[in-house]
Motif scaffolding. Structure first.
Motif, PDB file in Angstrom:
ATOM      1  N   TYR A  32       0.852  -1.124  -0.107  1.00  0.00           N
ATOM      2  CA  TYR A  32      -0.151  -0.123   0.225  1.00  0.00           C
ATOM      3  C   TYR A  32       0.769   1.215   0.066  1.00  0.00           C
ATOM      4  N   GLY A 156      -0.226   5.329   2.530  1.00  0.00           N
ATOM      5  CA  GLY A 156      -0.807   3.779   2.732  1.00  0.00           C
ATOM      6  C   GLY A 156      -0.746   3.178   4.012  1.00  0.00           C
ATOM      7  N   ALA A 159      -4.416   1.974   4.720  1.00  0.00           N
ATOM      8  CA  ALA A 159      -4.928   0.885   4.100  1.00  0.00           C
ATOM      9  C   ALA A 159      -4.033  -0.421   4.526  1.00  0.00           C
ATOM     10  N   SER A 163      -5.886  -3.639   6.368  1.00  0.00           N
ATOM     11  CA  SER A 163      -5.691  -4.808   5.969  1.00  0.00           C
ATOM     12  C   SER A 163      -5.366  -5.752   6.945  1.00  0.00           C
TER      13      SER A 163
END
Length: 168
Positions: A32, A156, A159, A163
């Motif tokens: 990411y 990132g 994200a 995840s």
């Protein structure tokens, strides 16, 4: 992240894992922006983590080795979003490592080449700051007395954290 850095990151994670002898090689799950996600299994279950490398390292005239900032999920050990810095050199005994996210500072204690939050109750605050932040700077002192600093992109990070939220 280059293949060499990925291998170094894998080695670093295996070395810092309390279950290094039982751990398998981490699997890269996703990338990411500036943050990668990884997972492996140890005797307590699945371990997931996100990892990034610095965009800038100071001073420029020293060999820093491989430097990583990671955040682990260890459900089998009851650990959620544990930040850690892994340096490419030994840190000064007793020296604190400072993490600065957009002006908000957090203190980490060091042991050999790694550092963890001095006050574990502040871990959620640091994670929230990372999610909302633009950049992070980590400052440390090497065992030789060299003051170092590392600047990371936070592009990132949200994200990547999302995840690994359901790591099981």
């Amino acid at each position: 992240m280059t293949f060499r850095k990925l291998l170094t990151a894998t080695a670093a994670i295996l070395l810092i894992s309390s279950a290094a002898s039982a751990a398998q090689t981490p699997t890269r799950m996703n990338q990411y922006n500036d943050w990668g996600t990884y997972a492996y299994n140890d005797q307590s279950g699945k371990v997931c983590y996100i990892l990034s490398t610095p965009k800038q390292m100071q001073p420029a005239n020293v060999d820093h080795g491989d430097i990583f900032f990671l955040i682990s999920q260890k459900p089998g050990q009851g650990i959620a979003y544990e930040p850690q810095v892994v340096m490419g050199y030994a840190l000064k005994d007793g020296a604190k490592v400072e993490v600065d996210v957009d002006g908000k500072k957090y203190s980490m204690f060091s042991k050999q080449e790694s550092a963890w939050m001095e006050n574990a109750a502040q871990e959620p605050q640091l994670i929230a700051a990372l999610r909302a932040g633009r950049s992070m700077k980590v400052s440390a002192t090497s065992a030789r007395g060299t003051n170092t600093s590392y600047t990371y992109s936070l592009s990132g990070v949200t994200a990547a954290l999302n995840s690994i939220k359901d790591c099981k």
